[in-house]
Motif scaffolding. Structure first.
Motif, PDB file in Angstrom:
ATOM      1  N   ALA A 394      -3.826  32.576  15.378  1.00 16.10           N
ATOM      2  CA  ALA A 394      -3.170  31.561  14.533  1.00 16.10           C
ATOM      3  C   ALA A 394      -4.135  31.067  13.457  1.00 16.10           C
ATOM      4  CB  ALA A 394      -2.659  30.405  15.386  1.00 16.10           C
ATOM      5  N   PHE A 395      -5.367  30.791  13.849  1.00 16.81           N
ATOM      6  CA  PHE A 395      -6.375  30.373  12.859  1.00 16.81           C
ATOM      7  C   PHE A 395      -6.707  31.533  11.902  1.00 16.81           C
ATOM      8  CE2 PHE A 395      -8.015  26.837  15.767  1.00 16.81           C
ATOM      9  CZ  PHE A 395      -7.683  25.813  14.900  1.00 16.81           C
ATOM     10  N   ALA A 396      -6.857  32.736  12.462  1.00  7.53           N
ATOM     11  CA  ALA A 396      -7.236  33.884  11.625  1.00  7.53           C
ATOM     12  C   ALA A 396      -6.151  34.178  10.589  1.00  7.53           C
ATOM     13  CB  ALA A 396      -7.481  35.120  12.502  1.00  7.53           C
ATOM     14  N   PHE A 397      -4.894  34.056  11.007  1.00  5.51           N
ATOM     15  CA  PHE A 397      -3.784  34.290  10.088  1.00  5.51           C
ATOM     16  C   PHE A 397      -3.791  33.244   8.972  1.00  5.51           C
ATOM     17  CE2 PHE A 397       0.788  33.834   8.913  1.00  5.51           C
ATOM     18  CZ  PHE A 397       0.990  35.106   8.425  1.00  5.51           C
ATOM     19  N   CYS A 398      -4.039  32.006   9.348  1.00  8.69           N
ATOM     20  CA  CYS A 398      -4.103  30.928   8.350  1.00  8.69           C
ATOM     21  C   CYS A 398      -5.255  31.171   7.385  1.00  8.69           C
ATOM     22  CB  CYS A 398      -4.243  29.585   9.053  1.00  8.69           C
ATOM     23  SG  CYS A 398      -4.224  28.163   7.934  1.00  8.69           S
ATOM     24  N   GLY A 416     -11.871  26.897  12.540  1.00  8.24           N
ATOM     25  CA  GLY A 416     -11.069  26.959  13.768  1.00  8.24           C
ATOM     26  C   GLY A 416     -11.217  28.305  14.447  1.00  8.24           C
ATOM     27  N   LYS A 417     -11.166  29.348  13.650  1.00 14.91           N
ATOM     28  CA  LYS A 417     -11.311  30.711  14.180  1.00 14.91           C
ATOM     29  C   LYS A 417     -12.683  30.863  14.848  1.00 14.91           C
ATOM     30  CE  LYS A 417     -11.493  35.246  11.982  1.00 14.91           C
ATOM     31  NZ  LYS A 417     -12.636  35.491  11.179  1.00 14.91           N
ATOM     32  N   GLU A 418     -13.719  30.393  14.162  1.00 20.39           N
ATOM     33  CA  GLU A 418     -15.069  30.484  14.725  1.00 20.39           C
ATOM     34  C   GLU A 418     -15.196  29.669  16.017  1.00 20.39           C
ATOM     35  OE1 GLU A 418     -17.176  30.772  10.294  1.00 20.39           O
ATOM     36  OE2 GLU A 418     -17.311  28.920  11.446  1.00 20.39           O
ATOM     37  N   THR A 419     -14.542  28.507  16.036  1.00 17.20           N
ATOM     38  CA  THR A 419     -14.660  27.641  17.209  1.00 17.20           C
ATOM     39  C   THR A 419     -13.922  28.244  18.414  1.00 17.20           C
ATOM     40  OG1 THR A 419     -14.752  25.789  15.663  1.00 17.20           O
ATOM     41  CG2 THR A 419     -14.542  25.241  17.992  1.00 17.20           C
ATOM     42  N   VAL A 420     -12.810  28.924  18.164  1.00 14.23           N
ATOM     43  CA  VAL A 420     -12.146  29.602  19.287  1.00 14.23           C
ATOM     44  C   VAL A 420     -13.042  30.728  19.810  1.00 14.23           C
ATOM     45  CG1 VAL A 420     -10.126  30.903  20.061  1.00 14.23           C
ATOM     46  CG2 VAL A 420      -9.827  29.009  18.474  1.00 14.23           C
ATOM     47  N   GLU A 421     -13.736  31.401  18.911  1.00 18.35           N
ATOM     48  CA  GLU A 421     -14.686  32.440  19.354  1.00 18.35           C
ATOM     49  C   GLU A 421     -15.786  31.812  20.216  1.00 18.35           C
ATOM     50  OE1 GLU A 421     -15.765  34.230  15.598  1.00 18.35           O
ATOM     51  OE2 GLU A 421     -13.751  35.069  15.389  1.00 18.35           O
TER      52      GLU A 421
END
Lengths: 470, 145
Positions: A394-398, A416-421
């Motif tokens: 979801a973050f990566a798509f955004c 956000g993407k980095e934080t989910v990683e």
């Protein structure tokens, strides 16, 4: 001679419909190319003298694919089709313009009253009452007004716009003409995504046919094909794109109904919203409002997709339970496993699980659980779904689709993407979850549009975080 | 004619159209396989835009590619409905098979791969395109050029 109906539609064509049509013609059938009936699981679906067969792989063994009389297929006869009533039944180009001519004789005030009485709300995702937009454009003085059709159907799990534009393009032309007449516009522009080349071809043919019938003597319709940008489904981004620019969001106000395309009052609607209009005039706004539940009036074109046994287009009054759509209509997952989660309303929609699947499909009931109807897309996942990975997506798509104009979306999606990683690798996940929750609040409250503003919805639902701080 | 003049000529057919610069650039990309700087200059001149504005448009839209593609161009849907039926696994297999990552062209120029976000075939994923051919319920074998 027997009449054989074969869809001319992207999915059916990908599965060999053109070849089937040619073979049936060679065998002496009178072949009619229709749209799809929306029973995507049965494509290519061929109808011969009223009997449906599908999926047809080999016309030498048609009986093996026999479904039965088309009118008696429960998955069709149990639907309530107002938008898709003609789609798949007829050759769309065998078109009778008499009803639309009658609608265009009605007074604009009379049409506006019917739309208000119908309770019709935008089918693109926001669910805004249509009549307010119509009246605003109607009441705003200008030398020129526009109807703009949003056919930039980018949400995964949705294909209703494509099906209607391929299968009944005149339904959309009717909706545009009625809207234009009611609000005082003389130009309609259809913004179609480039991923739908057959829809572009068929809709262009329909514009030419309508012109040949004299339906476009006082109204101009133009088709614009996009160039690959999810964000252009957002109405102000779409307008920028139509002006030939980067599809960057405009701050609102002013709303497009006051200052839209080239600064003129513009009625922007999703395809399905406009396609509901002819039916509303035919049956009356009050009759339309009797369908559905509360302020979710009329029918919704649900699209059942993803890991589901019988995916397709299901037009029903609002209020059907999500679980009924998935289990009764869809027959459960394609893989045969349990349902793990269901994403409703596209990539900015919530992942729903467990008891949430009993929610009735209405704007209000879904809002109450932090979800939304969106454009009616329902994507089923089986129990192998990894929800943390979906939050990452979801973050990566955004991040991929952000127009870059506002900071919360442009930077927030990447962080956000980095934080989910980091969360996936973390020994103390509560630290990362707190950061993500905080980031979601900022994106939701400070983004210029719903791309950044709604990305928190799938993220929070996937990670089990509460929706909405306010 | 040089490339700028060719692009200028294409752009000239779209001057009065709504969204004209984008349509012109789509056509340039279709005609020449990709958009190079000279094309941007031609389009900019035709529409009375700056080259920077045209470059901005080109950079924004994913269809407006500025690098040549492989002899076969494969797009694989990466969106949720296709994820639910194995798009990630399909993509990994395609990357290994064709020797190019998403957004890349194989060293021998045979195949280029691109991510696409929804082809509207969400009941029948994973969905992909191989040049103009549409593939549903795609397997690595079905993507072969």
């Amino acid at each position: 001679m027997t009449v054989a109906k074969v869809p001319r539609e992207t999915l059916a064509n990908a599965l060999g419909a053109d070849g089937i049509a040619a073979e049936l013609a060679a065998r002496g059938h009178d072949v009619v190319r229709t749209g799809s009936l929306g029973l995507c699981w049965a494509e290519p679906l061929v109808e011969i003298d009223g009997i449906a067969y599908g999926p047809v792989q080999d016309i030498a063994h048609l009986d093996a694919a026999r479904i039965g009389p088309t009118d008696e297929i429960p998955a069709l006869s149990r639907q309530h089709r107002l938008v898709f009533d003609r789609c798949g039944r007829v050759d769309p180009f065998d078109y009778d313009p008499t009803p639309i001519r009658a609608h265009l004789q009605r007074q604009p005030a009379d049409i506006l009253a019917e739309i208000e009485a119908s309770g019709l709300r935008g089918r693109g995702g926001a669910g805004f009452p249509a009549h307010i937009k119509w009246r605003t454009v109607h009441d705003t003085p200008s030398d020129r007004k526009y109807v703009v059709v949003n056919a930039d159907e980018g949400d995964s799990g949705t294909f209703a716009d494509r099906l209607i534009m391929e299968g009944d393009p005149f339904r959309l032309i009717e909706g545009v003409l009625i809207a234009g007449h009611a609000i005082g516009a003389d130009t309609g522009v259809v913004y179609l995504r480039s991923e739908y080349p057959l829809a572009a071809e068929i809709f262009s043919e329909a514009i030419d046919t309508a012109r040949g019938m004299g339906l476009l003597e006082t109204f101009h319709i133009e088709l614009f094909v996009g160039a690959g940008a999810y964000i252009c489904g957002e109405e102000t981004s779409l307008l920028e794109s139509l002006e030939g620019k980067r599809g960057e969001i405009r701050a609102k106000p002013p709303v497009p109904a006051v200052a839209g395309l080239f600064g003129r009052p513009t009625l922007v609607h999703n395809v399905i919203t406009l396609c509901a209009v002819p039916g509303i005039l035919e049956h009356g706004g009050a009759a339309y409002a009797e369908l559905g539940v509360g302020r979710s009036t009329g029918t919704m074109t649900f699209q059942l997709a993803g890991n589901v046994e019988r995916g397709g287009l299901i037009e029903l009054p609002f209020g059907v339970a999500l679980r009924e759509l998935i289990e009764d209509w869809g027959g459960g997952t394609r893989t045969g496993r349990d349902v793990g989660a269901v994403q409703v309303g596209g990539p900015l929609g919530a992942y729903l699980t467990g008891a949430q699947l009993d929610t009735p499909m209405t704007y209000e009931a879904l809002a109450a659980i932090g979800a939304g109807v969106g454009h009616g897309g329902i994507v089923v996942f089986d129990d192998t779904i990894d929800l943390v990975r979906q939050a990452h997506y979801a973050f990566a798509f955004c991040a991929h689709e952000s127009c870059g104009k506002c900071t919360p979306c442009r930077i927030g999606a990447v962080r956000g993407k980095e934080t989910v990683e980091a969360l996936i690798a973390s020994e103390r996940p509560e630290v990362e979850l707190a950061i993500i929750a905080d980031l979601c609040d900022v994106m939701e409250q400070a983004s210029l549009c719903q791309m950044g503003g709604m990305t928190p919805i799938p993220v929070r639902s996937a990670l089990g975080l509460p929706q909405g701080g306010d | 004619m040089d490339q700028a003049a060719l692009a200028h000529e294409i752009a000239g057919r779209h001057l009065d159209r709504i969204g004209g610069p984008i349509t012109a650039l789509r056509e340039v990309a279709a005609e020449f396989g990709y958009i190079e700087r000279a094309h941007m200059e031609g389009v900019a001149d035709a529409f009375n835009l700056t080259v920077a504005e045209v470059r901005g448009i080109v950079g924004f839209y994913s269809d407006l590619n500025t690098e040549p593609r492989g002899r076969t161009h494969i797009r694989i849907c990466q969106a949720e409905a296709c994820q639910s039926v194995g798009a990630r696994e399909l993509t990994a297999a395609a990357v290994a098979r064709f020797g190019a990552g998403l957004g890349e062209t194989a060293a021998d120029g045979s195949v280029s791969l691109e991510a696409v976000y929804c082809l509207g075939l969400c009941t029948s994923g994973p969905a992909a395109t191989v040049d103009d051919r549409i593939i549903v319920r795609a397997t690595p074998e079905a993507l072969a050029p």
